[in-house]
Design a protein around this motif. Structure first.
Motif, PDB file in Angstrom:
ATOM      1  N   MET A   1       0.828  -1.200   0.000  1.00 12.49           N
ATOM      2  CA  MET A   1       0.000   0.000   0.000  1.00 12.49           C
ATOM      3  C   MET A   1       0.866   1.256   0.000  1.00 12.49           C
ATOM      4  SD  MET A   1      -2.946   1.227   2.713  1.00 12.49           S
ATOM      5  CE  MET A   1      -4.022  -0.161   2.316  1.00 12.49           C
ATOM      6  N   GLY A   2       1.942   1.267   0.790  1.00  9.65           N
ATOM      7  CA  GLY A   2       2.842   2.416   0.786  1.00  9.65           C
ATOM      8  C   GLY A   2       3.470   2.645  -0.572  1.00  9.65           C
ATOM      9  N   MET A   3       3.879   1.549  -1.225  1.00  5.57           N
ATOM     10  CA  MET A   3       4.459   1.660  -2.557  1.00  5.57           C
ATOM     11  C   MET A   3       3.441   2.175  -3.561  1.00  5.57           C
ATOM     12  SD  MET A   3       4.438  -0.067  -5.704  1.00  5.57           S
ATOM     13  CE  MET A   3       3.891  -1.716  -5.274  1.00  5.57           C
ATOM     14  N   MET A   4       2.195   1.697  -3.450  1.00  5.69           N
ATOM     15  CA  MET A   4       1.144   2.129  -4.387  1.00  5.69           C
ATOM     16  C   MET A   4       0.782   3.596  -4.184  1.00  5.69           C
ATOM     17  SD  MET A   4      -1.154  -1.323  -4.077  1.00  5.69           S
ATOM     18  CE  MET A   4      -2.520  -0.810  -5.117  1.00  5.69           C
ATOM     19  N   ILE A   5       0.860   4.073  -2.955  1.00  2.00           N
ATOM     20  CA  ILE A   5       0.563   5.481  -2.693  1.00  2.00           C
ATOM     21  C   ILE A   5       1.625   6.383  -3.322  1.00  2.00           C
ATOM     22  CG2 ILE A   5       0.435   7.221  -0.859  1.00  2.00           C
ATOM     23  CD1 ILE A   5      -0.935   5.105   0.881  1.00  2.00           C
ATOM     24  N   THR A   6       2.866   5.965  -3.233  1.00  2.00           N
ATOM     25  CA  THR A   6       3.956   6.813  -3.751  1.00  2.00           C
ATOM     26  C   THR A   6       4.194   6.640  -5.242  1.00  2.00           C
ATOM     27  OG1 THR A   6       5.539   5.082  -3.121  1.00  2.00           O
ATOM     28  CG2 THR A   6       5.133   6.841  -1.523  1.00  2.00           C
TER      29      THR A   6
ATOM     30  N   GLN B   1       2.061   4.597  -7.572  1.00  2.00           N
ATOM     31  CA  GLN B   1       0.921   4.303  -8.446  1.00  2.00           C
ATOM     32  C   GLN B   1      -0.272   5.225  -8.212  1.00  2.00           C
ATOM     33  OE1 GLN B   1      -0.097   0.115  -8.416  1.00  2.00           O
ATOM     34  NE2 GLN B   1       2.039  -0.530  -8.356  1.00  2.00           N
ATOM     35  N   LYS B   2      -0.082   6.300  -7.476  1.00  2.63           N
ATOM     36  CA  LYS B   2      -1.136   7.291  -7.258  1.00  2.63           C
ATOM     37  C   LYS B   2      -2.408   6.664  -6.679  1.00  2.63           C
ATOM     38  CE  LYS B   2       0.435  10.203 -11.106  1.00  2.63           C
ATOM     39  NZ  LYS B   2       0.044  10.861 -12.376  1.00  2.63           N
ATOM     40  N   LEU B   3      -2.231   5.807  -5.667  1.00  6.27           N
ATOM     41  CA  LEU B   3      -3.378   5.125  -5.081  1.00  6.27           C
ATOM     42  C   LEU B   3      -4.379   6.104  -4.484  1.00  6.27           C
ATOM     43  CD1 LEU B   3      -4.789   2.485  -4.314  1.00  6.27           C
ATOM     44  CD2 LEU B   3      -3.413   2.440  -2.225  1.00  6.27           C
ATOM     45  N   LEU B   4      -3.896   7.151  -3.834  1.00  2.00           N
ATOM     46  CA  LEU B   4      -4.810   8.119  -3.224  1.00  2.00           C
ATOM     47  C   LEU B   4      -5.626   8.857  -4.291  1.00  2.00           C
ATOM     48  CD1 LEU B   4      -2.601   9.622  -0.366  1.00  2.00           C
ATOM     49  CD2 LEU B   4      -4.299   7.785  -0.249  1.00  2.00           C
ATOM     50  N   TRP B   5      -5.009   9.131  -5.438  1.00  2.00           N
ATOM     51  CA  TRP B   5      -5.757   9.763  -6.534  1.00  2.00           C
ATOM     52  C   TRP B   5      -6.849   8.825  -7.044  1.00  2.00           C
ATOM     53  CZ3 TRP B   5      -6.104   8.478 -11.835  1.00  2.00           C
ATOM     54  CH2 TRP B   5      -6.721   9.443 -12.633  1.00  2.00           C
ATOM     55  N   HIS B   6      -6.510   7.551  -7.210  1.00  2.00           N
ATOM     56  CA  HIS B   6      -7.517   6.571  -7.632  1.00  2.00           C
ATOM     57  C   HIS B   6      -8.630   6.453  -6.581  1.00  2.00           C
ATOM     58  CE1 HIS B   6      -5.572   4.997 -11.237  1.00  2.00           C
ATOM     59  NE2 HIS B   6      -4.416   5.005 -10.582  1.00  2.00           N
ATOM     60  N   ALA B   7      -8.247   6.507  -5.302  1.00  2.00           N
ATOM     61  CA  ALA B   7      -9.251   6.442  -4.238  1.00  2.00           C
ATOM     62  C   ALA B   7     -10.183   7.646  -4.295  1.00  2.00           C
ATOM     63  CB  ALA B   7      -8.563   6.366  -2.877  1.00  2.00           C
ATOM     64  N   GLY B   8      -9.644   8.819  -4.605  1.00  4.90           N
ATOM     65  CA  GLY B   8     -10.482  10.009  -4.737  1.00  4.90           C
ATOM     66  C   GLY B   8     -11.461   9.886  -5.889  1.00  4.90           C
ATOM     67  N   ILE B   9     -11.011   9.332  -7.022  1.00  4.13           N
ATOM     68  CA  ILE B   9     -11.901   9.123  -8.169  1.00  4.13           C
ATOM     69  C   ILE B   9     -13.033   8.175  -7.793  1.00  4.13           C
ATOM     70  CG2 ILE B   9     -12.044   8.172 -10.498  1.00  4.13           C
ATOM     71  CD1 ILE B   9     -10.656  10.842 -10.424  1.00  4.13           C
ATOM     72  N   SER B  10     -12.700   7.081  -7.137  1.00  7.52           N
ATOM     73  CA  SER B  10     -13.725   6.108  -6.728  1.00  7.52           C
ATOM     74  C   SER B  10     -14.709   6.731  -5.740  1.00  7.52           C
ATOM     75  CB  SER B  10     -13.059   4.879  -6.100  1.00  7.52           C
ATOM     76  OG  SER B  10     -12.287   4.184  -7.042  1.00  7.52           O
ATOM     77  N   THR B  11     -14.197   7.520  -4.808  1.00  2.00           N
ATOM     78  CA  THR B  11     -15.069   8.158  -3.826  1.00  2.00           C
ATOM     79  C   THR B  11     -16.054   9.104  -4.498  1.00  2.00           C
ATOM     80  OG1 THR B  11     -13.311   8.021  -2.159  1.00  2.00           O
ATOM     81  CG2 THR B  11     -15.108   9.559  -1.733  1.00  2.00           C
TER      82      THR B  11
ATOM     83  N   TYR C   1      -1.789  -9.847 -12.919  1.00  8.05           N
ATOM     84  CA  TYR C   1      -0.394 -10.249 -12.757  1.00  8.05           C
ATOM     85  C   TYR C   1      -0.149 -10.962 -11.431  1.00  8.05           C
ATOM     86  CZ  TYR C   1      -0.001  -6.948 -16.605  1.00  8.05           C
ATOM     87  OH  TYR C   1      -0.173  -6.295 -17.802  1.00  8.05           O
ATOM     88  N   MET C   2      -1.243 -11.409 -10.787  1.00 12.41           N
ATOM     89  CA  MET C   2      -1.155 -12.159  -9.526  1.00 12.41           C
ATOM     90  C   MET C   2      -0.400 -11.386  -8.449  1.00 12.41           C
ATOM     91  SD  MET C   2      -2.840 -15.006  -9.612  1.00 12.41           S
ATOM     92  CE  MET C   2      -2.104 -15.983  -8.335  1.00 12.41           C
ATOM     93  N   LYS C   3      -0.563 -10.084  -8.417  1.00 14.34           N
ATOM     94  CA  LYS C   3       0.063  -9.266  -7.380  1.00 14.34           C
ATOM     95  C   LYS C   3      -0.896  -9.198  -6.187  1.00 14.34           C
ATOM     96  CE  LYS C   3       2.747  -6.436 -10.612  1.00 14.34           C
ATOM     97  NZ  LYS C   3       3.026  -5.062 -11.109  1.00 14.34           N
ATOM     98  N   THR C   4      -0.949 -10.287  -5.451  1.00 14.75           N
ATOM     99  CA  THR C   4      -1.925 -10.396  -4.372  1.00 14.75           C
ATOM    100  C   THR C   4      -1.772  -9.309  -3.307  1.00 14.75           C
ATOM    101  OG1 THR C   4      -1.835 -12.788  -4.738  1.00 14.75           O
ATOM    102  CG2 THR C   4      -3.012 -12.022  -2.796  1.00 14.75           C
ATOM    103  N   PRO C   5      -0.549  -8.943  -2.875  1.00 15.00           N
ATOM    104  CA  PRO C   5      -0.450  -7.860  -1.885  1.00 15.00           C
ATOM    105  C   PRO C   5      -1.081  -6.553  -2.377  1.00 15.00           C
ATOM    106  CG  PRO C   5       1.622  -9.051  -2.023  1.00 15.00           C
ATOM    107  CD  PRO C   5       0.772  -9.549  -3.141  1.00 15.00           C
ATOM    108  N   GLU C   6      -0.915  -6.245  -3.669  1.00 10.67           N
ATOM    109  CA  GLU C   6      -1.509  -5.018  -4.201  1.00 10.67           C
ATOM    110  C   GLU C   6      -3.027  -5.138  -4.292  1.00 10.67           C
ATOM    111  OE1 GLU C   6       0.313  -3.667  -7.771  1.00 10.67           O
ATOM    112  OE2 GLU C   6       2.358  -3.880  -7.011  1.00 10.67           O
ATOM    113  N   VAL C   7      -3.510  -6.340  -4.634  1.00 12.84           N
ATOM    114  CA  VAL C   7      -4.960  -6.551  -4.656  1.00 12.84           C
ATOM    115  C   VAL C   7      -5.544  -6.323  -3.268  1.00 12.84           C
ATOM    116  CG1 VAL C   7      -6.785  -8.252  -4.992  1.00 12.84           C
ATOM    117  CG2 VAL C   7      -4.892  -8.139  -6.614  1.00 12.84           C
ATOM    118  N   MET C   8      -4.919  -6.918  -2.266  1.00 15.21           N
ATOM    119  CA  MET C   8      -5.425  -6.781  -0.903  1.00 15.21           C
ATOM    120  C   MET C   8      -5.233  -5.359  -0.382  1.00 15.21           C
ATOM    121  SD  MET C   8      -4.509 -10.432   0.859  1.00 15.21           S
ATOM    122  CE  MET C   8      -5.806 -10.203   2.062  1.00 15.21           C
ATOM    123  N   ALA C   9      -4.182  -4.679  -0.829  1.00 16.76           N
ATOM    124  CA  ALA C   9      -4.001  -3.284  -0.431  1.00 16.76           C
ATOM    125  C   ALA C   9      -5.144  -2.421  -0.960  1.00 16.76           C
ATOM    126  CB  ALA C   9      -2.662  -2.766  -0.943  1.00 16.76           C
ATOM    127  N   GLY C  10      -5.573  -2.677  -2.199  1.00 18.93           N
ATOM    128  CA  GLY C  10      -6.717  -1.945  -2.741  1.00 18.93           C
ATOM    129  C   GLY C  10      -7.988  -2.242  -1.981  1.00 18.93           C
TER     130      GLY C  10
END
Length: 274
Positions: free
Chosen positions: A70-75, A77-87, A239-248
């Motif tokens: 999750m920390g890697m995705m925030i820095t 992969q713009k996870l917070l931006w994606h979260a804002g779009i979903s919200t 791509y079977m990136k389970t940690p990233e799936v669960m982080a989302g």
């Protein structure tokens, strides 16, 4: 004069008995302590199971790996931006559903011809699985934002309208009769008596259906999406990136938990008399 107790019950024992009393109450501090403690115990068990080798880490990564992802995705992969779009998508669909469902639900329970006309149709549609309607939504609305909003609305509106109708039905008939006796007109009874009486239950049901709206997010954001938490989860799944799936998934849960607690606080503050 009352005789003193021979075997007085210690204060700690009394407090412990009240703590585990059937339908008892907890202080705010105790609720927070139990909530945090239960969460930490669950995370610890999850971590031990994942680290012990009982489960393949590809399918069940440890919470520490999920947090790192999750920390890697925030820095990166713009996870917070994606979260804002979903919200924004969820709130747009939810507000649209609420604006439509509240007056329709009130009319359904207030006037039987309206309820008798609409209830069969609403009952039929609310049992339809939303994923099965994805092809139709693409045909009707294309693959733009309107399709995503429509799917989120579809999973929320038909449930909410029946909850609103039930809230209005629960208003005691005595309130209506007393208002009529005092000379209130039907519109005044509806606006100033029935609606005010159903308002606490209505706000609570809005909070619950907002959670339902979030559950349809993945379905809505796999329809030709290039943004949103659902898109991030679906891309990581390929791509079977389970940690990233669960982080989302955890990010969705955190947003939902925060929103739910805010709405709970608003409910307690607005309806202190309950």
């Amino acid at each position: 004069m009352r005789a003193p107790d021979i075997n007085p019950v210690p204060a700690e024992k009394k407090q412990r008995a009240r703590l585990w009393q059937f339908r008892g109450s907890l202080s705010s501090r105790a609720e927070i302590a139990f909530g945090v403690g239960g969460t930490l115990v669950l995370l610890l068990i999850w971590e031990l199971v994942a680290r012990s080798g009982f489960a393949n880490p590809t399918f069940l990564p440890a919470p520490t790996r999920v947090l790192s992802a999750m920390g890697m995705m925030i820095t990166d992969q713009k996870l917070l931006w994606h979260a804002g779009i979903s919200t924004m998508r969820v709130w747009a669909a939810f507000i649209l559903a609420a604006v439509m469902a509240i007056p329709i639900g009130i009319l359904m329970s207030s006037y039987r011809p309206v309820g008798a006309s609409l209830e069969p149709v609403i009952d039929f549609i609310r049992y339809l699985p939303v994923p099965a309607l994805v092809p139709l939504s693409i045909i009707w609305f294309g693959v733009g934002e309107s399709t995503k909003i429509y799917l989120l609305w579809l999973g929320t509106f038909f449930q909410l309208v029946l909850l609103v109708a039930d809230d209005m039905r629960r208003v005691p008939q005595e309130y209506v009769e007393i208002a009529s006796t005092l000379g209130a007109k039907p519109r005044q009874i509806l606006k100033d008596v029935a609606f005010r009486a159903m308002l606490p239950g209505l706000v609570d049901n809005l909070r619950i259906t907002l959670g339902w709206c979030w559950t349809y997010l993945i379905i809505a954001e796999i329809v030709a999406a290039d943004s949103g938490i659902g898109f991030v989860i679906w891309t990581a799944r390929r791509y079977m990136k389970t940690p990233e799936v669960m982080a989302g998934v955890v990010m969705i849960g955190l947003i939902g938990l925060l929103t739910d607690q805010i709405l709970r606080a608003i409910h307690r503050r607005a309806f202190r008399y309950l």
